[in-house]
Design a protein around this motif. Sequence first.
Motif, PDB file in Angstrom:
ATOM      1  N   SER A 197      32.627  35.727  46.201  1.00  0.00           N
ATOM      2  CA  SER A 197      33.906  36.266  46.654  1.00  0.00           C
ATOM      3  C   SER A 197      34.854  35.114  46.937  1.00  0.00           C
ATOM      4  O   SER A 197      34.467  34.093  47.507  1.00  0.00           O
ATOM      5  CB  SER A 197      33.721  37.103  47.922  1.00  0.00           C
ATOM      6  N   SER A 198      36.097  35.280  46.550  1.00  0.00           N
ATOM      7  CA  SER A 198      37.092  34.232  46.791  1.00  0.00           C
ATOM      8  C   SER A 198      37.420  34.095  48.274  1.00  0.00           C
ATOM      9  O   SER A 198      38.079  33.140  48.679  1.00  0.00           O
ATOM     10  CB  SER A 198      38.378  34.530  46.012  1.00  0.00           C
ATOM     11  N   CYS A 233      36.192  25.633  42.996  1.00  0.00           N
ATOM     12  CA  CYS A 233      36.011  26.440  41.789  1.00  0.00           C
ATOM     13  C   CYS A 233      34.587  26.934  41.632  1.00  0.00           C
ATOM     14  O   CYS A 233      33.632  26.322  42.120  1.00  0.00           O
ATOM     15  CB  CYS A 233      36.343  25.613  40.539  1.00  0.00           C
ATOM     16  N   ILE A 262      36.595  31.533  39.817  1.00  0.00           N
ATOM     17  CA  ILE A 262      37.405  31.319  41.013  1.00  0.00           C
ATOM     18  C   ILE A 262      37.995  29.915  40.952  1.00  0.00           C
ATOM     19  O   ILE A 262      37.320  28.969  40.533  1.00  0.00           O
ATOM     20  CB  ILE A 262      36.565  31.459  42.303  1.00  0.00           C
ATOM     21  N   GLY A 263      39.256  29.778  41.357  1.00  0.00           N
ATOM     22  CA  GLY A 263      39.836  28.460  41.550  1.00  0.00           C
ATOM     23  C   GLY A 263      40.744  27.971  40.443  1.00  0.00           C
ATOM     24  O   GLY A 263      41.100  28.696  39.508  1.00  0.00           O
ATOM     25  N   PHE A 301      35.474  28.456  49.228  1.00  0.00           N
ATOM     26  CA  PHE A 301      36.593  28.464  48.301  1.00  0.00           C
ATOM     27  C   PHE A 301      37.945  28.306  48.988  1.00  0.00           C
ATOM     28  O   PHE A 301      38.975  28.262  48.330  1.00  0.00           O
ATOM     29  CB  PHE A 301      36.571  29.750  47.468  1.00  0.00           C
ATOM     30  N   LYS A 321      34.102  39.342  36.942  1.00  0.00           N
ATOM     31  CA  LYS A 321      34.713  38.846  38.165  1.00  0.00           C
ATOM     32  C   LYS A 321      33.662  38.119  38.999  1.00  0.00           C
ATOM     33  O   LYS A 321      32.464  38.247  38.761  1.00  0.00           O
ATOM     34  CB  LYS A 321      35.301  40.007  38.966  1.00  0.00           C
ATOM     35  N   ALA A 322      34.138  37.368  39.980  1.00  0.00           N
ATOM     36  CA  ALA A 322      33.227  36.629  40.849  1.00  0.00           C
ATOM     37  C   ALA A 322      32.198  37.546  41.505  1.00  0.00           C
ATOM     38  O   ALA A 322      31.026  37.195  41.658  1.00  0.00           O
ATOM     39  CB  ALA A 322      34.030  35.885  41.915  1.00  0.00           C
TER      40      ALA A 322
END
Length: 271
Positions: A78-79, A199, A136-137, A84, A71-72
């Motif tokens: 962090s999203s 992203c 992410i993204g 982001f 995960k990020a």
Amino acid sequence: MTIEVGLTDVTKVIRKKKCSRKTSSKRKPSKAISLPLQRLYMSCLDVFKGVGTVPSPADVQKVCGILDGMKAEDVGLSSNLQFFKAPAIPGVTPKVACTTIYQSEKFSLCIFFLPANAVIPLHNHPEMTVFNKLLIGKVHIKAYDLVASSDQDDDSVIPSQPKLASLIADGVYTAPCDTSVLYPTSGGNIHAFKAITPCAILDVMGPPYSKKDGRDCSYYREIPYDALPYERAVKSEDERERYWWLEEIETPKQSEMDGIEYMGPRIIEMS
């Protein structure tokens, strides 16, 4: 530009810098350890054997198994970061940023940051195996493989002469999604990215680019199949859409990236 990276109550900052220059900062790299990132590093030590080798199917599955679960937050992102959440600006193509987590002669771990509408132009990965993990993204990916032929293997062929390529991927991917893998001659070795939303993409490359070792990055432009004559018989419209010509071009301006210092969880390196 700064990218503030928040994990629980801790705030870390990745500062923009020139790739060829060192910068000083009062902030120090994180001392935290990410177990998934450490597992990825340890696996890569075992999987990547050096130039001229390709990981076995079992080794590819091993690396994919780790990346698919990452995960990020495992690399300090962090999203919820403002980066982001930033909307696209109409008519503007922003620059991509990149940070290197680890690099050796056998493999490298990097993260690419693409603001909305940012582009990584069509490029290749000579003699490389590459794992892409979208953290992410949402991103559009287009990928090709060169079509093997006696003409294209001929040393007399001019490098800039258009080469026939087969379209391998042309679609939109949204995190979380499975890891994609490309190989020296298959899997979409020549690909391009365009961010639909901001992203973050984690790349594992083995071996890394090296101009002195003949693994420099080449860029291409697409030419419709019907624009040039070719002896291959295309039987259907689907096949006609699948084949394209790729012509090598000078390094495009859009390929320029900002190098940023990695301030996420550290790797414990093994000698």
